[in-house]
Motif scaffolding. Structure first.
Motif, PDB file in Angstrom:
ATOM      1  N   ASN A  61       0.873  -1.432   0.078  1.00 28.41           N
ATOM      2  CA  ASN A  61       0.037  -0.046   0.070  1.00 28.41           C
ATOM      3  C   ASN A  61       0.729   1.168   0.037  1.00 28.41           C
ATOM      4  N   GLN A  62       1.686   1.252  -0.751  1.00 32.39           N
ATOM      5  CA  GLN A  62       2.743   2.327  -0.786  1.00 32.39           C
ATOM      6  C   GLN A  62       3.706   2.734   0.204  1.00 32.39           C
ATOM      7  N   ARG A  63       3.785   1.911   0.898  1.00 28.11           N
ATOM      8  CA  ARG A  63       4.972   2.320   2.181  1.00 28.11           C
ATOM      9  C   ARG A  63       5.697   1.003   2.379  1.00 28.11           C
ATOM     10  N   SER A  64       6.876   1.216   2.747  1.00 21.88           N
ATOM     11  CA  SER A  64       7.859   0.045   2.956  1.00 21.88           C
ATOM     12  C   SER A  64       7.828  -0.565   4.503  1.00 21.88           C
ATOM     13  N   LEU A  65       7.823  -1.900   4.428  1.00 22.93           N
ATOM     14  CA  LEU A  65       7.479  -2.474   5.688  1.00 22.93           C
ATOM     15  C   LEU A  65       8.836  -3.041   6.227  1.00 22.93           C
ATOM     16  N   GLU A  66       8.877  -3.199   7.722  1.00 21.11           N
ATOM     17  CA  GLU A  66      10.289  -3.599   8.232  1.00 21.11           C
ATOM     18  C   GLU A  66      10.514  -5.089   7.850  1.00 21.11           C
ATOM     19  N   VAL A  67      11.841  -5.277   7.505  1.00 20.66           N
ATOM     20  CA  VAL A  67      12.171  -6.553   6.961  1.00 20.66           C
ATOM     21  C   VAL A  67      13.451  -7.196   8.222  1.00 20.66           C
ATOM     22  N   LYS A  68      13.156  -8.337   8.577  1.00 21.88           N
ATOM     23  CA  LYS A  68      14.280  -8.848   9.531  1.00 21.88           C
ATOM     24  C   LYS A  68      14.856 -10.281   8.933  1.00 21.88           C
ATOM     25  N   LYS A  69      16.082 -10.082   9.066  1.00 21.92           N
ATOM     26  CA  LYS A  69      16.903 -11.141   8.335  1.00 21.92           C
ATOM     27  C   LYS A  69      16.704 -12.381   9.144  1.00 21.92           C
ATOM     28  N   ASP A  70      16.660 -13.437   8.530  1.00 21.33           N
ATOM     29  CA  ASP A  70      16.421 -14.772   9.379  1.00 21.33           C
ATOM     30  C   ASP A  70      18.187 -15.371  10.177  1.00 21.33           C
ATOM     31  N   LEU A  71      17.685 -15.692  11.108  1.00 18.91           N
ATOM     32  CA  LEU A  71      18.979 -15.964  12.074  1.00 18.91           C
ATOM     33  C   LEU A  71      19.913 -16.969  11.676  1.00 18.91           C
ATOM     34  N   PHE A  72      18.893 -17.978  10.835  1.00 18.98           N
ATOM     35  CA  PHE A  72      19.715 -19.421  10.506  1.00 18.98           C
ATOM     36  C   PHE A  72      19.923 -19.548   9.042  1.00 18.98           C
ATOM     37  N   HIS A  73      18.602 -18.818   8.307  1.00 15.46           N
ATOM     38  CA  HIS A  73      18.818 -18.983   7.044  1.00 15.46           C
ATOM     39  C   HIS A  73      19.149 -17.664   6.213  1.00 15.46           C
ATOM     40  N   LYS A  74      20.696 -17.601   5.494  1.00 16.94           N
ATOM     41  CA  LYS A  74      21.270 -16.284   5.153  1.00 16.94           C
ATOM     42  C   LYS A  74      20.231 -15.924   4.059  1.00 16.94           C
ATOM     43  N   ASN A  75      19.495 -16.474   3.234  1.00 18.26           N
ATOM     44  CA  ASN A  75      18.927 -15.902   2.096  1.00 18.26           C
ATOM     45  C   ASN A  75      17.390 -16.074   2.611  1.00 18.26           C
ATOM     46  N   ARG A  76      17.127 -15.590   3.784  1.00 11.01           N
ATOM     47  CA  ARG A  76      15.512 -15.412   4.254  1.00 11.01           C
ATOM     48  C   ARG A  76      15.380 -14.316   4.949  1.00 11.01           C
ATOM     49  N   CYS A  77      14.094 -13.781   4.717  1.00 13.47           N
ATOM     50  CA  CYS A  77      13.617 -12.698   5.607  1.00 13.47           C
ATOM     51  C   CYS A  77      12.136 -12.633   6.070  1.00 13.47           C
ATOM     52  N   HIS A  78      12.013 -12.094   7.346  1.00 11.96           N
ATOM     53  CA  HIS A  78      10.488 -12.210   7.723  1.00 11.96           C
ATOM     54  C   HIS A  78      10.175 -10.938   8.045  1.00 11.96           C
ATOM     55  N   VAL A  79       8.622 -10.794   7.534  1.00 11.63           N
ATOM     56  CA  VAL A  79       7.871  -9.610   7.330  1.00 11.63           C
ATOM     57  C   VAL A  79       6.501  -9.931   8.119  1.00 11.63           C
ATOM     58  N   ARG A  80       6.099  -8.837   9.228  1.00  9.49           N
ATOM     59  CA  ARG A  80       4.851  -9.094   9.515  1.00  9.49           C
ATOM     60  C   ARG A  80       3.682  -8.308   8.885  1.00  9.49           C
ATOM     61  N   PHE A  81       2.548  -8.849   8.711  1.00  9.48           N
ATOM     62  CA  PHE A  81       1.318  -8.397   7.954  1.00  9.48           C
ATOM     63  C   PHE A  81       0.936  -7.012   8.699  1.00  9.48           C
ATOM     64  N   PRO A  82       0.799  -5.994   8.034  1.00  8.87           N
ATOM     65  CA  PRO A  82       0.434  -4.896   8.572  1.00  8.87           C
ATOM     66  C   PRO A  82      -0.876  -4.703   8.980  1.00  8.87           C
ATOM     67  N   GLU A  83      -1.457  -5.524   8.093  1.00 12.91           N
ATOM     68  CA  GLU A  83      -3.090  -5.806   8.466  1.00 12.91           C
ATOM     69  C   GLU A  83      -3.548  -7.057   7.892  1.00 12.91           C
ATOM     70  N   VAL A  84      -4.957  -7.568   8.273  1.00 16.89           N
ATOM     71  CA  VAL A  84      -5.185  -8.981   7.939  1.00 16.89           C
ATOM     72  C   VAL A  84      -6.499  -8.598   6.771  1.00 16.89           C
ATOM     73  N   PHE A  85      -6.539  -9.495   5.904  1.00 14.18           N
ATOM     74  CA  PHE A  85      -7.578  -9.432   4.809  1.00 14.18           C
ATOM     75  C   PHE A  85      -7.422  -8.081   3.923  1.00 14.18           C
ATOM     76  N   SER A  86      -6.116  -7.798   3.742  1.00 10.93           N
ATOM     77  CA  SER A  86      -5.914  -6.717   3.065  1.00 10.93           C
ATOM     78  C   SER A  86      -6.183  -7.029   1.516  1.00 10.93           C
ATOM     79  N   SER A  87      -6.858  -5.908   0.780  1.00  7.18           N
ATOM     80  CA  SER A  87      -6.784  -6.296  -0.742  1.00  7.18           C
ATOM     81  C   SER A  87      -5.769  -5.719  -1.724  1.00  7.18           C
TER      82      SER A  87
END
Length: 347
Positions: free
Chosen positions: A132-158
């Motif tokens: 929705n035109q804004r950047s989300l926080e990205v967290k690098k995975d502690l065990f997989h160097k080529n993986r990151c985690h992102v939280r959903f800013p909202e649920v049931f988003s279109s």
């Protein structure tokens, strides 16, 4: 061993230089003048690969991974080392392949990426996620160097999510973008602790039970449905049962005495895709224990050693010697006959 040599070269080198596979590489020996007379060694041995010398410069042609190593240059008049260069041969990165998945819905999702081919040199990745035109926080995975985690800013988003991954190394960079809807990446982990138990006195039944995946955070508000598949080992065709609101099922059409293989998958009841199959379990329906058969030899043996009761029938018994008057009569006639026999002999 290669990693140790790599670290040693980095430690000994004054600088690092990179070359692309198949290209020509020119290395300059420090800041020496163009008319300087220089000799070169690779990993302690004079350079044997195809090359040419132009004053203080070493030119390697059509380099390959075998050209990777520690190069040292010496001024011929004093044979002192002038500079050490660690040459690393590789290729620029290609566009990374990106996959995203939510196995913790509705908390968040993760994205992973990889190169189709190794670059042979250190490659890093920059990741950006937008919604929705804004950047989300990205967290690098502690065990997989080529993986990151992102939280959903909202649920049931279109609004769609956009993930951009840029691969960067000393020879170049390449980017790839993946766009997706929230509902399309929901995929639970497989069910856990699957068990299959035979049901006593039921030779065609198996009781199957399992637990929802521990990574699924809110089973009450976001329930899962399940897909059970099973087959006897003697057949290739699976039988399937789709189930809701339960974590157990009784198989009622099993072949008696045949070993079965059983697996379960899970899916959000509304959105997403099915999980991978659970770890397979094996079970065999209940089998009646055979009644022990007693051999003829055992029967005879037990009959001989067991004391039997006295027969109750009027079976004949052993005769007893006669007694009383009958015995006296027999004795009298015996003596009379003996006396008559003696008189006849004397006659």
């Amino acid at each position: 061993k290669k990693s140790l040599n790599h670290c040693l070269c980095l430690f000994l080198a004054d600088r690092i230089q990179y070359g692309r596979i198949g290209s020509d590489v020119t290395m300059q020996c420090g800041s020496l003048d163009n008319d300087a007379s220089v000799s070169w060694k690779m990993n302690g041995t004079y350079v044997k690969a195809q090359h040419s010398l132009e004053g203080p410069r070493l030119i390697l042609t059509n380099v390959s991974l075998n050209h990777t190593g520690l190069y040292t240059c010496f001024q011929k008049q004093d044979d002192d080392k002038h500079e050490a260069i660690f040459l690393q041969i590789g290729i620029p990165p290609l566009e990374p392949t990106i996959t995203c998945r939510s196995n913790t819905y509705p908390q968040g999702f993760y994205c992973s990426w990889h190169q189709q081919h190794s670059t042979y040199i250190n490659t890093t990745f920059d990741v950006e996620v937008q919604h929705n035109q804004r950047s989300l926080e990205v967290k690098k995975d502690l065990f997989h160097k080529n993986r990151c985690h992102v939280r959903f800013p909202e649920v049931f988003s279109s609004f769609p999510y956009k993930v951009n991954v840029t691969a960067i190394n000393a020879l170049g960079k390449a980017s790839a973008t993946k766009t997706f809807e929230e509902s399309s990446i929901v995929k639970p982990d497989p069910p856990e602790r699957v068990t299959a138990t035979p049901i006593r006195f039921n030779p065609r039944r198996l009781e199957v039970s399992w637990h929802s995946p521990a990574t699924w955070p809110d089973i009450d508000n976001f329930p899962l449905k399940y897909f059970l598949r099973y087959r006897p080992l003697i057949r290739e065709q699976w039988q399937h049962v789709e189930l809701s609101d339960t974590t157990s099922h009784n198989i009622t059409d099993a072949y008696a005495g045949k070993e079965y293989i059983i697996q379960v998958a899970a899916k959000d009841t509304e959105i997403g895709t099915w999980s991978d199959w659970s770890v397979a379990v094996h079970a065999t329906p209940w089998i009646e224990e055979p009644v022990p058969v007693v051999s003829t030899t055992e029967v005879e043996f037990h009959t001989e050693t067991k004391t039997s009761p006295m027969p109750c029938s009027n079976a004949p018994q052993k005769a007893e010697p006669p007694v009383g008057g009958a015995a006296t009569v027999i004795t009298f006639f015996s003596r009379l006959l003996l006396g008559m026999l003696l008189l006849l002999l004397m006659w």
